[in-house]
Design a protein around this motif. Sequence first.
Motif, PDB file in Angstrom:
ATOM      1  N   GLY A  53    -102.046   8.266 -24.411  1.00  0.00           N
ATOM      2  CA  GLY A  53    -102.834   7.314 -24.612  1.00  0.00           C
ATOM      3  C   GLY A  53    -104.408   7.934 -24.842  1.00  0.00           C
ATOM      4  O   GLY A  53    -105.122   7.598 -25.823  1.00  0.00           O
ATOM      5  N   LEU A  98    -104.538   9.423 -28.254  1.00  0.00           N
ATOM      6  CA  LEU A  98    -104.542   8.469 -29.352  1.00  0.00           C
ATOM      7  C   LEU A  98    -105.981   8.102 -29.623  1.00  0.00           C
ATOM      8  O   LEU A  98    -106.514   7.271 -30.622  1.00  0.00           O
ATOM      9  CB  LEU A  98    -103.618   7.246 -29.145  1.00  0.00           C
ATOM     10  N   LEU A 155     -99.861  11.872 -33.072  1.00  0.00           N
ATOM     11  CA  LEU A 155     -99.258  12.611 -31.815  1.00  0.00           C
ATOM     12  C   LEU A 155     -98.433  13.779 -32.180  1.00  0.00           C
ATOM     13  O   LEU A 155     -98.386  14.573 -31.486  1.00  0.00           O
ATOM     14  CB  LEU A 155     -98.540  11.462 -31.078  1.00  0.00           C
ATOM     15  N   LYS A 189     -94.869   8.268 -33.976  1.00  0.00           N
ATOM     16  CA  LYS A 189     -95.831   9.289 -33.509  1.00  0.00           C
ATOM     17  C   LYS A 189     -96.587  10.018 -34.673  1.00  0.00           C
ATOM     18  O   LYS A 189     -97.767  10.455 -34.533  1.00  0.00           O
ATOM     19  CB  LYS A 189     -95.059  10.185 -32.700  1.00  0.00           C
ATOM     20  N   TRP A 239    -101.264   1.071 -30.541  1.00  0.00           N
ATOM     21  CA  TRP A 239    -100.211   1.824 -30.422  1.00  0.00           C
ATOM     22  C   TRP A 239     -99.374   1.297 -29.011  1.00  0.00           C
ATOM     23  O   TRP A 239     -99.948   1.288 -28.138  1.00  0.00           O
ATOM     24  CB  TRP A 239    -100.389   3.367 -30.191  1.00  0.00           C
ATOM     25  N   ILE A 241    -106.081   2.765 -35.045  1.00  0.00           N
ATOM     26  CA  ILE A 241    -104.772   2.577 -34.429  1.00  0.00           C
ATOM     27  C   ILE A 241    -104.471   1.700 -33.169  1.00  0.00           C
ATOM     28  O   ILE A 241    -105.258   2.136 -32.050  1.00  0.00           O
ATOM     29  CB  ILE A 241    -104.071   4.061 -34.459  1.00  0.00           C
ATOM     30  N   GLU A 284     -98.318  10.119 -15.531  1.00  0.00           N
ATOM     31  CA  GLU A 284     -97.755   8.483 -15.088  1.00  0.00           C
ATOM     32  C   GLU A 284     -97.828   7.751 -16.467  1.00  0.00           C
ATOM     33  O   GLU A 284     -98.874   7.529 -16.750  1.00  0.00           O
ATOM     34  CB  GLU A 284     -99.031   8.169 -14.061  1.00  0.00           C
ATOM     35  N   ASN A 285     -96.610   7.212 -16.604  1.00  0.00           N
ATOM     36  CA  ASN A 285     -96.501   6.405 -17.840  1.00  0.00           C
ATOM     37  C   ASN A 285     -96.923   7.112 -19.135  1.00  0.00           C
ATOM     38  O   ASN A 285     -97.391   6.257 -20.105  1.00  0.00           O
ATOM     39  CB  ASN A 285     -97.374   5.026 -17.659  1.00  0.00           C
ATOM     40  N   GLN A 286     -97.163   8.278 -19.075  1.00  0.00           N
ATOM     41  CA  GLN A 286     -97.584   8.961 -20.340  1.00  0.00           C
ATOM     42  C   GLN A 286     -98.982   8.783 -20.683  1.00  0.00           C
ATOM     43  O   GLN A 286     -99.175   8.453 -21.909  1.00  0.00           O
ATOM     44  CB  GLN A 286     -96.732   9.089 -21.340  1.00  0.00           C
ATOM     45  N   ALA A 287     -99.999   8.601 -19.886  1.00  0.00           N
ATOM     46  CA  ALA A 287    -101.246   7.944 -20.232  1.00  0.00           C
ATOM     47  C   ALA A 287    -102.136   8.976 -20.939  1.00  0.00           C
ATOM     48  O   ALA A 287    -103.040   8.963 -21.675  1.00  0.00           O
ATOM     49  CB  ALA A 287    -101.993   7.775 -18.908  1.00  0.00           C
ATOM     50  N   GLN A 314     -93.596   4.284 -23.603  1.00  0.00           N
ATOM     51  CA  GLN A 314     -94.389   4.243 -22.223  1.00  0.00           C
ATOM     52  C   GLN A 314     -95.619   3.340 -22.240  1.00  0.00           C
ATOM     53  O   GLN A 314     -96.378   3.299 -23.374  1.00  0.00           O
ATOM     54  CB  GLN A 314     -94.786   5.631 -21.811  1.00  0.00           C
ATOM     55  N   THR A 315     -95.999   2.913 -21.044  1.00  0.00           N
ATOM     56  CA  THR A 315     -96.891   2.011 -21.130  1.00  0.00           C
ATOM     57  C   THR A 315     -98.327   2.377 -21.409  1.00  0.00           C
ATOM     58  O   THR A 315     -99.288   1.667 -21.698  1.00  0.00           O
ATOM     59  CB  THR A 315     -97.209   1.125 -19.755  1.00  0.00           C
ATOM     60  N   HIS A 316     -98.711   3.774 -20.969  1.00  0.00           N
ATOM     61  CA  HIS A 316    -100.122   4.327 -21.063  1.00  0.00           C
ATOM     62  C   HIS A 316    -100.930   3.608 -20.025  1.00  0.00           C
ATOM     63  O   HIS A 316    -102.103   3.666 -20.156  1.00  0.00           O
ATOM     64  CB  HIS A 316    -100.571   4.372 -22.445  1.00  0.00           C
ATOM     65  N   PRO A 318    -110.132   7.846 -30.048  1.00  0.00           N
ATOM     66  CA  PRO A 318    -111.051   8.426 -30.985  1.00  0.00           C
ATOM     67  C   PRO A 318    -111.781   9.515 -30.243  1.00  0.00           C
ATOM     68  O   PRO A 318    -112.803  10.083 -30.762  1.00  0.00           O
ATOM     69  CB  PRO A 318    -111.979   7.452 -31.866  1.00  0.00           C
ATOM     70  N   ARG A 332    -108.387   7.370 -36.108  1.00  0.00           N
ATOM     71  CA  ARG A 332    -107.551   6.960 -34.773  1.00  0.00           C
ATOM     72  C   ARG A 332    -108.226   5.909 -34.240  1.00  0.00           C
ATOM     73  O   ARG A 332    -107.434   5.010 -33.598  1.00  0.00           O
ATOM     74  CB  ARG A 332    -107.868   8.332 -33.791  1.00  0.00           C
ATOM     75  N   ALA A 377     -99.288   8.151 -36.029  1.00  0.00           N
ATOM     76  CA  ALA A 377    -100.260   7.959 -34.695  1.00  0.00           C
ATOM     77  C   ALA A 377    -101.032   9.335 -34.743  1.00  0.00           C
ATOM     78  O   ALA A 377    -102.003   9.169 -33.947  1.00  0.00           O
ATOM     79  CB  ALA A 377     -99.721   7.585 -33.577  1.00  0.00           C
TER      80      ALA A 377
END
Lengths: 226, 226
Positions: B86, B89, A50, A45, A69, A67, B80-83, A73-75, B91, A64, A48
Amino acid sequence: MLRAEALRHAFGPVWALDGITFSLQPGRTLVIFGPNGAGKTTLLKTLAGLIRPASGAVQIDGGRRAIGWIGHQTHLYNHLTVRENLLFWASLYDVPAGERERRADRLLAQLGLADRAHQPVLVLSRGLAQRATIARALVHEPTVLLLDEPFTGLDLAAAGDFRRLLAEYAAAGRSVVIATHNVEEGAELASEVAFQVRGKFVEHAARGRRGAAEIAEAYRRAVGHV
Amino acid sequence: MSDLLRHAWVIARKDLVIELRSRTAFVSTLVFTVLVLIVFNFGRDPTATAVLDLAPGILCVTYTFAAMLALNRAFQLELENQALEGLLLTPISRRSIYIGKLIANLAFVGLVEAVGLPLFVVFFNVPVGHVLPALAGLIALSTVGFVAVGTLFSAMVIRTRFAELMLPVLQLPFSIPPLVLAVLATAKLFTGRPLEESLGYLKLLAAYDIVFIGLSTLLFPATVDE
């Protein structure tokens, strides 16, 4: 090119990163092995962007945008289809409009998701969602892949496909960092191996001719000695 | 600037597509609006106070509560799913995320208000036909500022333990000025006063919108970065 310089970060009294320094050339795959709580996720993290480290610096050529990642979690958005998710993330990485569909469809085919492309993520099994996550991470063709336990939930066939895909990526000059506690899974891909324990790399060396059994033995020794 | 707005639109469109498919937030917010109107309708003594004296306050308070409920869900989607991780992350500018969320929230709250207005007319028998364009403009002006602030606070509280409680606690103090202005201007419109008498209120509402959209856009990155 990826470079980490004297990274330190603590959660309360516990140092998750305690002076980690390394660099990774294009085309190399670094696999970081470590027990639970060693700080592997924190390291990824931090690489990345984060997590902002307490001290130290990370330098990634391309920033960024470079990268890719995969974390715990799926995002992915549950109410969008797999393909819509890929197109959404590709848009945010400025993949040109016509190219987005082409890349999404190619990845869906490579990862065995072509027949699931128009299903919402909500209905996917854990393994299929993990395959979609891999596609999401690769859709913008990153040059540095940061992968945290990427084989979680994959069946043998999917794990094999993914290993081949990662080998192709590394062969194409991309840098790959994988964090895992599973020596069997990671050893095959590694061109460099690091053992992380309590926030430190207690060993970081080229894999050389070592096989999985030798790496596992070295890992047991390294973990036991700290 | 064009990248900022293009990325913002990608995020807003994604939110609206998800809302269109799930409909849970819209339906629950609409039901809540109806319930609030029913409570106000039966909770007053029609012989004691003229409905025109109460109607502006009832309309504005109902919209405030409904918008608050809608704003609570703004960043729930991203958990939800830690979007959200994402998104951070990618740019894209953090401000794109804010503007995208603002656009989606405005569309969502605007739709709830559009459906809620006829219900208000039915419940309270307030003739709005002759002032509808001015009333629509007034509602739009007061909604923009409210949602701009609410979107910022929604992002700020989403990772706290009591997000749904924290949002109104933080937001309502900031909403008092536009709420007062909106009630005063609505009262003028409902009582048939010329629009010129409300122009001062409308200008103040517009100023509030400009100031808080600007401030929120500037402050948003600090609320989502670690």
